[in-house]
Enzyme design. Sequence first.
Site, PDB file in Angstrom:
ATOM      1  N   GLU A 136       0.694  -1.101   0.010  1.00 18.02           N
ATOM      2  CA  GLU A 136      -0.073  -0.019  -0.125  1.00 18.02           C
ATOM      3  C   GLU A 136       0.749   1.349   0.121  1.00 18.02           C
ATOM      4  O   GLU A 136       0.498   2.044  -0.619  1.00 18.02           O
ATOM      5  CB  GLU A 136      -1.119  -0.010   1.123  1.00 18.02           C
TER       6      GLU A 136
ATOM      7  N   TYR B 275      -6.056   6.612   4.544  1.00 16.66           N
ATOM      8  CA  TYR B 275      -6.082   5.578   3.386  1.00 16.66           C
ATOM      9  C   TYR B 275      -5.321   4.301   3.876  1.00 16.66           C
ATOM     10  O   TYR B 275      -6.002   3.297   3.830  1.00 16.66           O
ATOM     11  CB  TYR B 275      -5.796   6.179   2.202  1.00 16.66           C
TER      12      TYR B 275
ATOM     13  N   ASP C 129      -9.520   5.265  -2.095  1.00 13.01           N
ATOM     14  CA  ASP C 129      -8.660   5.755  -3.171  1.00 13.01           C
ATOM     15  C   ASP C 129      -9.235   6.477  -4.204  1.00 13.01           C
ATOM     16  O   ASP C 129     -10.652   6.538  -4.277  1.00 13.01           O
ATOM     17  CB  ASP C 129      -7.516   4.526  -3.408  1.00 13.01           C
TER      18      ASP C 129
ATOM     19  N   CYS D 229     -19.220  -0.902 -18.607  1.00  9.62           N
ATOM     20  CA  CYS D 229     -20.379  -1.169 -17.888  1.00  9.62           C
ATOM     21  C   CYS D 229     -21.142  -2.360 -18.146  1.00  9.62           C
ATOM     22  O   CYS D 229     -21.773  -3.024 -17.357  1.00  9.62           O
ATOM     23  CB  CYS D 229     -21.508   0.089 -18.195  1.00  9.62           C
TER      24      CYS D 229
ATOM     25  N   CYS E 231     -20.182  -4.874 -15.847  1.00  6.01           N
ATOM     26  CA  CYS E 231     -20.090  -4.584 -14.312  1.00  6.01           C
ATOM     27  C   CYS E 231     -21.423  -5.119 -13.450  1.00  6.01           C
ATOM     28  O   CYS E 231     -22.530  -5.083 -13.856  1.00  6.01           O
ATOM     29  CB  CYS E 231     -20.239  -2.963 -14.305  1.00  6.01           C
TER      30      CYS E 231
ATOM     31  N   CYS F 193     -26.734   1.258 -10.955  1.00  2.00           N
ATOM     32  CA  CYS F 193     -25.844   2.401 -11.116  1.00  2.00           C
ATOM     33  C   CYS F 193     -26.654   3.666 -11.498  1.00  2.00           C
ATOM     34  O   CYS F 193     -26.906   3.625 -12.853  1.00  2.00           O
ATOM     35  CB  CYS F 193     -24.510   1.851 -12.018  1.00  2.00           C
TER      36      CYS F 193
HETATM   37  S1  SF4 Z   1     -20.027   1.297 -11.631  1.00  6.09           S
HETATM   38 FE1  SF4 Z   1     -21.607   2.259 -13.127  1.00  6.09          FE
HETATM   39  S2  SF4 Z   1     -20.405   3.498 -14.505  1.00  6.09           S
HETATM   40 FE2  SF4 Z   1     -18.919   2.062 -13.454  1.00  6.09          FE
HETATM   41  S3  SF4 Z   1     -18.819   0.455 -14.631  1.00  6.09           S
HETATM   42 FE3  SF4 Z   1     -20.213  -0.142 -13.144  1.00  6.09          FE
HETATM   43  S4  SF4 Z   1     -22.038   0.294 -14.412  1.00  6.09           S
HETATM   44 FE4  SF4 Z   1     -20.427   1.358 -15.339  1.00  6.09          FE
END
Ligand code: SF4
Length: 332
Positions: free
Chosen positions: A25, A108, A126, A185, A188, A194
């Site tokens: 770190e 942190y 971070d 995304c 994700c 989101c």
């Molecule tokens: S958190 Fe939101 S903006 Fe980030 S990759 Fe996932 S869907 Fe996309």
Amino acid sequence: MPWRTGPRARAAGIRPDPYRVWLSEIMLQQTTVAAVRPYFEAFTARWPDVTALAAAEDAEVMAAWAGLGYYARARNLLKCARAVAGEHGGVFPADHAALLKLPGIGPYTAAAVAAIAFDIPATVVDGNVERVMARLHDEPTPLPAAKPVLTRLAADLTPETRPGDYAQAVMDLGATICTPRNPACGLCPWRPSCAGWHAGTAPALPAKTPKARKPIRRGIAYLARRVDGAWLLETRPEKGLLGGMLGWPGSDWIDAAAGAPTDAPPIRAEWKTLPEEARHTFTHFHLRLEIRTALVPMDRTPERGGFVPLEEFRPADLPTVMRKAFDLARPR
Ligand code: SF4
């Protein structure tokens, strides 16, 4: 990454080594994983635990750190290792508040070591986590003003169970999927919830207050070589930039707008100025270093620094800006 203990290993009862978590770190602050990896491996091979590091000579550690930048971190690394060895019996305290009291450990790093090494539900924030939080919550406030609100949002999500895995997962999500440009995304796991993705604002977040342009500073570095091949070097003062590191004697580095740096040759010699200058960018300014070289006879005594015999001189031990100066002077 060599400092990681994966979820499977953790489930099998293998605990991360706090020394390795802390070391990684500290090294990763302001630096990339690719740059840190060889340094981490060299450090842990040479100093396998905090007690071994605490017993190392300052100069050895500074030389091993050369090239990683932000040298105050290396000095604090040693102070912290010695505090852990001297005040905590060579064992990192499994306590967020006690970690915060150690030298060089800020909010942190204390949270990261607490969460990753000890599974304490501390909130790790971070740049990657800030970006993920800003997008997940479609937070329009620009950084750095948004830091408190992004920290609160991150704290709200920090779980009581497996906080270490969670902290690393969010940081990794930011580093590999929710990247600064073109977040992936489609891959994700947080996309359904989101807000930034739903609003179409995610790639532009977090908003940032425009940065002021960095000023330019100028200085002179004197590279003197004795006829037997020894180089004139000095250890820089403990306080200040590159503190405690080996470097070429030189002038103060002054704001280019304030005039030219003052001539300060460390030894009487016929100095020649190289046509090129060494350029380096620090956090708060760009440096332009004029390079002067000289060949000096055996019997001349320097006013600053000392001659390092050729067989003991290792350019790799120099901080980057000093090595750049050496690389320009070497062909001559
Ligand atoms: S958190 Fe939101 S903006 Fe980030 S990759 Fe996932 S869907 Fe996309």
